[in-house]
Design an enzyme around this catalytic site. Structure first.
Site, PDB file in Angstrom:
ATOM      1  N   GLY A  46     -48.015  27.076 -16.556  1.00 45.80           N
ATOM      2  CA  GLY A  46     -49.291  26.369 -16.719  1.00 45.80           C
ATOM      3  C   GLY A  46     -50.078  26.962 -17.873  1.00 45.80           C
ATOM      4  O   GLY A  46     -50.026  28.163 -18.113  1.00 45.80           O
TER       5      GLY A  46
ATOM      6  N   ARG B 223     -41.488  23.452 -15.389  1.00 41.90           N
ATOM      7  CA  ARG B 223     -40.301  23.026 -14.629  1.00 41.90           C
ATOM      8  C   ARG B 223     -39.020  23.140 -15.456  1.00 41.90           C
ATOM      9  O   ARG B 223     -38.057  22.434 -15.215  1.00 41.90           O
ATOM     10  CB  ARG B 223     -40.489  21.614 -14.094  1.00 41.90           C
ATOM     11  CG  ARG B 223     -40.765  20.559 -15.146  1.00 41.90           C
ATOM     12  CD  ARG B 223     -41.083  19.236 -14.492  1.00 41.90           C
ATOM     13  NE  ARG B 223     -39.971  18.642 -13.813  1.00 41.90           N
ATOM     14  CZ  ARG B 223     -39.188  17.692 -14.320  1.00 41.90           C
ATOM     15  NH1 ARG B 223     -39.392  17.253 -15.542  1.00 41.90           N
ATOM     16  NH2 ARG B 223     -38.201  17.186 -13.629  1.00 41.90           N
TER      17      ARG B 223
ATOM     18  N   ASP C 231     -45.844  34.591 -13.896  1.00 36.48           N
ATOM     19  CA  ASP C 231     -44.768  35.260 -13.141  1.00 36.48           C
ATOM     20  C   ASP C 231     -43.429  34.540 -13.260  1.00 36.48           C
ATOM     21  O   ASP C 231     -42.395  35.181 -13.480  1.00 36.48           O
ATOM     22  CB  ASP C 231     -45.179  35.440 -11.669  1.00 36.48           C
ATOM     23  CG  ASP C 231     -45.729  34.160 -11.046  1.00 36.48           C
ATOM     24  OD1 ASP C 231     -45.841  33.141 -11.765  1.00 36.48           O
ATOM     25  OD2 ASP C 231     -46.054  34.171  -9.851  1.00 36.48           O
TER      26      ASP C 231
ATOM     27  N   THR D  71     -52.159  33.876 -17.095  1.00 32.77           N
ATOM     28  CA  THR D  71     -52.480  32.992 -15.973  1.00 32.77           C
ATOM     29  C   THR D  71     -53.978  33.072 -15.709  1.00 32.77           C
ATOM     30  O   THR D  71     -54.559  34.158 -15.765  1.00 32.77           O
ATOM     31  CB  THR D  71     -51.747  33.349 -14.661  1.00 32.77           C
ATOM     32  OG1 THR D  71     -52.381  32.656 -13.577  1.00 32.77           O
ATOM     33  CG2 THR D  71     -51.773  34.825 -14.337  1.00 32.77           C
TER      34      THR D  71
ATOM     35  N   ASP E  30     -55.099  32.661 -12.906  1.00 31.70           N
ATOM     36  CA  ASP E  30     -55.215  33.213 -11.545  1.00 31.70           C
ATOM     37  C   ASP E  30     -55.358  34.733 -11.516  1.00 31.70           C
ATOM     38  O   ASP E  30     -55.744  35.305 -10.496  1.00 31.70           O
ATOM     39  CB  ASP E  30     -53.986  32.824 -10.708  1.00 31.70           C
ATOM     40  CG  ASP E  30     -53.936  31.340 -10.397  1.00 31.70           C
ATOM     41  OD1 ASP E  30     -54.878  30.624 -10.770  1.00 31.70           O
ATOM     42  OD2 ASP E  30     -52.954  30.898  -9.785  1.00 31.70           O
TER      43      ASP E  30
ATOM     44  N   ASP F 250     -53.121  37.018 -11.372  1.00 31.83           N
ATOM     45  CA  ASP F 250     -52.352  37.625 -10.269  1.00 31.83           C
ATOM     46  C   ASP F 250     -51.047  38.292 -10.725  1.00 31.83           C
ATOM     47  O   ASP F 250     -50.119  38.422  -9.931  1.00 31.83           O
ATOM     48  CB  ASP F 250     -52.073  36.575  -9.183  1.00 31.83           C
ATOM     49  CG  ASP F 250     -51.294  35.369  -9.697  1.00 31.83           C
ATOM     50  OD1 ASP F 250     -50.991  35.323 -10.900  1.00 31.83           O
ATOM     51  OD2 ASP F 250     -50.985  34.479  -8.879  1.00 31.83           O
TER      52      ASP F 250
ATOM     53  N   ARG G  66     -53.529  30.196  -6.221  1.00 36.27           N
ATOM     54  CA  ARG G  66     -52.514  29.846  -5.205  1.00 36.27           C
ATOM     55  C   ARG G  66     -52.347  30.944  -4.168  1.00 36.27           C
ATOM     56  O   ARG G  66     -52.393  30.709  -2.976  1.00 36.27           O
ATOM     57  CB  ARG G  66     -51.150  29.643  -5.875  1.00 36.27           C
ATOM     58  CG  ARG G  66     -51.090  28.513  -6.824  1.00 36.27           C
ATOM     59  CD  ARG G  66     -49.740  28.503  -7.504  1.00 36.27           C
ATOM     60  NE  ARG G  66     -48.717  27.954  -6.641  1.00 36.27           N
ATOM     61  CZ  ARG G  66     -48.484  26.657  -6.466  1.00 36.27           C
ATOM     62  NH1 ARG G  66     -49.222  25.779  -7.099  1.00 36.27           N
ATOM     63  NH2 ARG G  66     -47.517  26.239  -5.688  1.00 36.27           N
TER      64      ARG G  66
HETATM   65  O1  F6P Z   1     -50.874  29.257 -11.845  1.00 34.80           O
HETATM   66  C1  F6P Z   1     -52.080  28.782 -12.261  1.00 34.80           C
HETATM   67  C2  F6P Z   1     -52.493  27.552 -11.545  1.00 34.80           C
HETATM   68  O2  F6P Z   1     -53.698  27.295 -12.135  1.00 34.80           O
HETATM   69  C3  F6P Z   1     -52.605  27.621 -10.012  1.00 34.80           C
HETATM   70  O3  F6P Z   1     -53.779  28.182  -9.542  1.00 34.80           O
HETATM   71  C4  F6P Z   1     -52.451  26.182  -9.615  1.00 34.80           C
HETATM   72  O4  F6P Z   1     -52.045  26.033  -8.286  1.00 34.80           O
HETATM   73  C5  F6P Z   1     -51.435  25.734 -10.570  1.00 34.80           C
HETATM   74  O5  F6P Z   1     -51.635  26.457 -11.759  1.00 34.80           O
HETATM   75  C6  F6P Z   1     -51.421  24.255 -10.828  1.00 34.80           C
HETATM   76  O6  F6P Z   1     -50.555  23.993 -11.881  1.00 34.80           O
HETATM   77  P1  F6P Z   1     -49.983  22.567 -12.281  1.00 34.80           P
HETATM   78  O7  F6P Z   1     -50.911  21.518 -11.814  1.00 34.80           O
HETATM   79  O8  F6P Z   1     -49.888  22.634 -13.766  1.00 34.80           O
HETATM   80  O9  F6P Z   1     -48.645  22.462 -11.655  1.00 34.80           O
END
Ligand code: F6P
Length: 367
Positions: free
Chosen positions: A21, A84, A123, A145, A147, A149, A191
């Site tokens: 992402g 993906r 990750d 990220t 997040d 994390d 997440r």
């Molecule tokens: O990993 C970062 C993040 O922002 C998460 O908090 C969220 O769940 C995810 O990406 C959503 O990503 P996408 O909609 O691109 O699959």
């Protein structure tokens, strides 16, 4: 004049990619890598859409300093990204099956005459990078990220920008919540870790913060809101991470994992809002900040961190310090082994100072 390290390293040409992402600051890293490489007379090849750039032909281009002009302040990534495209288990759209393209990635790396790679990712992407490192591809990772994390680094770029945006949203929700004497529930990303919810919640003066690390009890959340009411505060702000879950319950999903797609989290704010309304009788609304947190210009903190990460990644490549990830160990940018990073999540420690500070501010963490 190139330094002795540059002369000894033998690295003349390396690739760069962004995976997973997006996060504000990706372009700042790309810019820093390209500029630092140019100062050392190295050529940088930009690979498009993460490892797709090493699977499909003609998905790469030379990046010169002129190509990264003006991108420091721009969100997204000029190289494109995907979450993906794992080459070890690559989705085949036509058949719905999967195929291992890892050999092709290694071949393409040599075919493009690359001496090394800079892999910018979270990750998932860093775990893939580590597999290629074990198969002999010299590379350096850069953690990314919103997040925040990823283990072994106190900060990833994008996090500060996301927190700033979420804080601004909470400020805006405060005024309307107060005007209508309502409860507002705001869902932020996160997440598995509650860094965004915790930081934005404390910065925005939230009354309740729900994070994945602490399972919440709706009875306690409702009691906290009613207690505020009793003390004269006729509105409340609840911040919840998308990955927060009730005691004994599950995370709220929009979509189950399917094929190459991981499960999509979301919807906890709607559930929490409905429950609060039922238990307290107070009019309650919910809002999901979603991908707005990933967009826009990076904050100055994220620009500096991303730029330092990029410059340090080039240093590590020239030192041939491969299989490492750049990391922020304040005040320094250091190299840590990728091996120590993959397969782990950096959660909010329950005794963390900001958790204790939140509690000291009278914020309910739902427990
Ligand atoms: O990993 C970062 C993040 O922002 C998460 O908090 C969220 O769940 C995810 O990406 C959503 O990503 P996408 O909609 O691109 O699959």
């Amino acid at each position: 004049m190139p330094s002795s390290v540059e002369k000894r390293s033998g690295v003349k040409r390396f690739g760069i990619m962004t995976g997973g992402g997006d996060a504000p600051g990706l372009n700042a890293v790309i810019r820093a890598v390209v500029k630092s490489a140019a100062s050392c007379k190295c050529e940088v090849i930009g690979l498009e859409d993460s490892f797709d750039g090493l699977i499909e032909p003609d998905r790469c281009r030379t990046l010169l300093p002129k190509d990264v002009r003006g991108i420091l302040r721009i969100g997204g990534t000029i190289l494109g990204t995907t979450n993906r495209g794992n080459p070890f288990s690559y989705p085949i759209d036509t058949s719905g099956g999967k195929r291992d393209y890892s050999d092709r990635v290694v071949e393409m790396f040599h075919h493009l005459k690359l001496d090394a790679l800079v892999v910018i990712g979270g990750d998932g992407t860093l775990a893939i990078a580590y597999e290629f490192f074990k198969r002999g591809v010299p590379l350096v990772g850069v953690p990314k990220t919103i997040d925040n994390d990823i283990v072994e680094t106190t900060n990833t770029f994008g996090f500060d920008t996301a927190v700033s945006f979420a804080t601004d949203a909470i400020d805006r929700l405060h005024t309307t919540a107060e005007a209508h004497h309502r409860v507002m529930v705001v869902e932020v990303m996160g997440r598995y870790a509650g860094w965004i919810a915790l930081y934005a919640g404390v910065a925005g003066g939230a009354d309740v913060i729900l994070i994945p690390e602490i399972a919440f009890d709706m009875e306690k959340v409702a009691a906290h809101i009613l207690e505020r009411e009793r003390l004269g505060a006729r509105f409340s702000i609840v911040v919840t991470a998308e990955g927060a879950k009730p005691i004994g319950g599950k995370v709220s999903l929009i979509k189950e994992a399917q094929g190459a797609f991981v499960e999509r989290l979301g919807g906890v704010a709607v559930l929490v809002a409905a429950d609060i309304e039922k238990r307290t009788g107070k009019e309650t609304r919910s809002v999901v900040l979603g991908h707005l947190q990933r967009g826009g210009a990076p904050t100055s903190f994220d620009r500096i961190l991303a730029t330092r990460f990029g410059a340090r990644a080039v240093e590590l490549i020239l030192e041939r310090n491969f299989g490492t990830m750049v990391a922020f160990h304040p005040p320094d940018i250091v190299a840590v082994p990728l091996e120590n990073v993959v397969g782990k999540t950096r959660n909010v420690p329950l005794d963390f100072d900001v958790v204790r500070t939140a509690r000291a501010m009278g914020i309910s963490l739902g427990d």
